[in-house]
Design a protein around this motif. Structure first.
Motif, short mmCIF file in Angstrom:
data_model
loop_
_atom_site.label_atom_id
_atom_site.label_comp_id
_atom_site.label_asym_id
_atom_site.label_seq_id
_atom_site.Cartn_x
_atom_site.Cartn_y
_atom_site.Cartn_z
N TYR A 172 0.62 -1.23 0.27
CA TYR A 172 0.46 0.14 -0.04
C TYR A 172 0.84 1.18 -0.07
N PRO A 173 0.85 2.42 -1.39
CA PRO A 173 1.45 3.06 -1.17
C PRO A 173 2.29 4.24 0.50
N ASN A 174 2.61 4.52 1.14
CA ASN A 174 2.92 4.89 1.57
C ASN A 174 2.73 4.94 3.52
N TYR A 175 2.69 3.38 3.15
CA TYR A 175 2.29 3.06 4.60
C TYR A 175 3.17 1.68 4.28
N PRO A 176 3.74 0.90 4.87
CA PRO A 176 4.06 -0.30 5.41
C PRO A 176 2.33 -1.81 5.84
N PHE A 177 2.58 -1.89 4.41
CA PHE A 177 1.10 -2.54 4.79
C PHE A 177 1.18 -3.16 4.07
N TRP A 178 1.28 -4.32 3.39
CA TRP A 178 0.80 -5.41 2.40
C TRP A 178 -0.93 -5.56 2.15
N ASN A 179 -1.43 -5.37 0.74
CA ASN A 179 -2.70 -5.32 0.89
C ASN A 179 -3.57 -6.51 -0.06
N ALA A 180 -3.46 -7.74 0.95
CA ALA A 180 -3.92 -9.03 -0.23
C ALA A 180 -5.84 -8.62 0.18
N ALA A 181 -6.21 -7.57 0.37
CA ALA A 181 -7.82 -7.52 1.14
C ALA A 181 -8.79 -6.90 0.32
N THR A 182 -8.42 -5.44 0.02
CA THR A 182 -9.44 -4.91 -0.53
C THR A 182 -10.05 -5.08 -2.29
N GLU A 248 12.18 -4.81 4.58
CA GLU A 248 10.53 -4.15 4.48
C GLU A 248 10.15 -5.02 5.27
N TRP A 249 9.96 -6.05 4.41
CA TRP A 249 8.31 -7.43 4.88
C TRP A 249 8.75 -7.60 5.91
N LEU A 250 9.57 -7.81 6.94
CA LEU A 250 10.02 -8.39 7.61
C LEU A 250 9.23 -7.67 8.89
N VAL A 251 9.49 -6.32 8.53
CA VAL A 251 8.31 -5.09 9.19
C VAL A 251 6.71 -4.39 9.33
N HIS A 252 6.41 -4.93 7.45
CA HIS A 252 5.41 -5.05 7.17
C HIS A 252 3.89 -5.54 8.55
N PHE A 253 3.13 -4.84 7.81
CA PHE A 253 1.25 -5.75 8.51
C PHE A 253 0.68 -5.93 7.23
N PRO A 254 0.22 -7.10 7.62
CA PRO A 254 -0.11 -7.50 5.58
C PRO A 254 -1.21 -8.20 6.34
N SER A 255 -1.71 -7.78 5.47
CA SER A 255 -4.13 -7.96 5.91
C SER A 255 -4.04 -8.99 5.88
N TYR A 256 -3.35 -10.45 5.67
CA TYR A 256 -3.81 -11.35 6.14
C TYR A 256 -2.06 -12.56 6.55
N GLY A 257 -1.83 -12.24 8.34
CA GLY A 257 -1.10 -13.01 7.95
C GLY A 257 -0.49 -13.32 9.89
N PHE A 258 -0.50 -14.58 10.26
CA PHE A 258 -0.48 -15.12 11.03
C PHE A 258 0.80 -15.81 11.00
#
Length: 317
Positions: A172-182, A248-258
Motif C-alpha cells: 500500500y503506498p506510503n505505509y508499511p502495509f501489504w494489501n491482499a484484501a480490498t 521491509e517485509w519483516l516489519v510490514h503489516f499484512p492484511s492476512y498473516g499469522f
C-alpha cells in the motif's frame, strides 16, 4: 550482512516500543496477577458457558485517518476481525467511535467501514459519533466467540514457528502495509480466515498471533514475551513477496498473516489447511527456552533481542 539487516530492523521497530503500552502494563499488573483474564493477547478471552467471548479494540493513527479515510475505515474493521480469528474465534459484531470536524468528513470513513463489514460479514451495530470535534479520529471495538482459543501465552520450546500469509497482494503506498484484501473475493477472504478456528478446535494449534504493527519481527517478540521463551528465526526461510526487500517485509503489516507455534508432528497437517486455499505456510524457525530472539541467515547468527534484559510491551508473565 546480518548485522546490517538487524540495524535496519531495530530502527523500524523503534516506533513499536511505545511507552504508553508499557505504562498501561505496569498500571494493570497488580490487577492482572490475580485475574482470570490474561493481558497481552490479541483479544481479551472471557470465559462464557462452554467457550469464550473475545473482546478487542483498535485505534487508527490520526494522520492515517486524515490522509486515507476510506482505507482507514476498512482497516479499522479488518484488523479487529483478524484479532478475533487469530485467537480461534469468529466475529459477532463491531462498534465504532468517530470524531470529525463535520458530518461530511466521515463519509469516506463510513464507506470504508461498510465495505469491510460486508466483505467480512461482520455487522456494525452501534458506537459513538461526534461531528463537532477539532480533529478527526477513529477507533473500532469488536466482539467474537471461540470454543477453544489460540493464545499468545502457550508457545513451547521445541515447537516449530510457522508463518502463514497471502502473497497475492501489493504494497500500500506510503505505509508499511501489504494489501491482499480490498480487491479479493469476499468469500475467499472468509474461507481463508476460517482456517484459524479449525486449528483451535482440532487442537492443531494452541499458540500464535496475527502479524500486526511491527510485522513478523515485532509480532514474534510479543509472542515470545508473553510465552516467556525465545526463538531462532531463519531469515532465508521467511516467504517474502517479490515487490519488497526482506528487511521491509519483516516489519510490514499484512492484511492476512499469522505466526503459529506448532508441535513438530502437526506441522504438515497445519500447512495443508493453508495450502488448500493457495496460501503460503512455511516453517521459519523454532521456539527455544532461552528468552532471546536469534536471527540466522546462511550459517550466520545474531542475537537480535534479549527479553531477559528488555521487554517490548511489558506484558510478560
Amino acid at each position: 550482512m546480518l548485522s546490517s539487516l538487524a540495524d535496519q530492523l531495530h530502527r523500524s521497530l523503534g516506533l513499536l516500543q511505545k511507552q504508553d503500552i508499557q505504562t498501561a502494563a505496569n498500571a494493570l499488573k497488580s490487577d492482572w496477577s490475580n485475574a482470570k483474564i490474561r493481558l497481552g493477547d490479541d483479544c481479551a478471552a472471557i470465559r462464557d458457558r462452554d467457550g469464550y467471548l473475545l473482546f478487542a479494540a483498535e485505534g487508527m493513527l490520526p494522520q492515517f485517518v486524515e490522509q486515507e479515510p476510506w482505507f482507514a475505515g476498512w482497516s479499522a474493521v479488518m484488523v479487529n476481525v483478524s484479532d478475533i480469528y487469530a485467537m480461534g474465534g469468529t466475529p459477532i459484531a463491531v462498534v465504532d467511535t468517530i470524531w470529525s470536524k463535520t458530518g461530511q468528513n466521515t463519509d469516506a470513513i463510513w464507506e470504508g467501514m461498510r465495505a469491510a463489514s460486508a466483505a467480512y460479514n461482520v455487522p456494525i451495530v452501534g458506537g459513538h459519533t461526534n461531528c463537532h470535534s477539532s480533529y478527526t479520529a477513529l477507533s473500532v471495538a469488536i466482539l467474537g466467540r471461540a470454543n477453544r482459543v489460540i493464545t499468545s501465552f502457550d508457545a513451547q520450546p521445541g515447537d516449530l514457528l510457522l508463518v502463514a500469509t497471502d502473497l497475492r497482494g501489493q504494497p500500500y503506498p506510503n505505509y508499511p502495509f501489504w494489501n491482499a484484501a480490498t480487491n479479493a473475493d469476499p468469500t475467499q477472504l472468509r474461507k481463508n480466515l476460517s482456517i484459524l478456528p479449525k486449528l483451535a478446535e482440532t487442537g492443531l494449534c494452541k499458540a500464535g498471533k496475527d502479524i500486526s504493527m511491527g510485522g513478523i519481527i515485532g509480532t514474534l517478540i510479543m509472542l515470545l514475551e508473553t510465552s516467556n521463551c525465545g526463538a531462532i528465526l531463519n531469515l532465508e526461510q521467511v516467504p517474502c513477496p517479490n515487490e519488497l526487500a526482506l528487511h521491509e517485509w519483516l516489519v510490514h503489516f499484512p492484511s492476512y498473516g499469522f505466526l503459529l507455534s506448532i508441535a513438530p508432528p502437526l506441522v504438515q497437517q497445519v500447512q495443508a489447511l493453508f495450502r488448500e486455499q493457495d496460501l503460503v505456510c512455511e516453517v521459519v524457525g523454532e521456539i527455544q527456552a532461552n528468552p532471546q530472539l536469534i536471527l540466522r541467515s546462511y550459517g550466520e547468527s545474531l542475537e537480535f533481542w534479549d527479553l531477559s534484559k528488555q521487554g517490548l510491551t511489558g506484558f510478560a508473565p
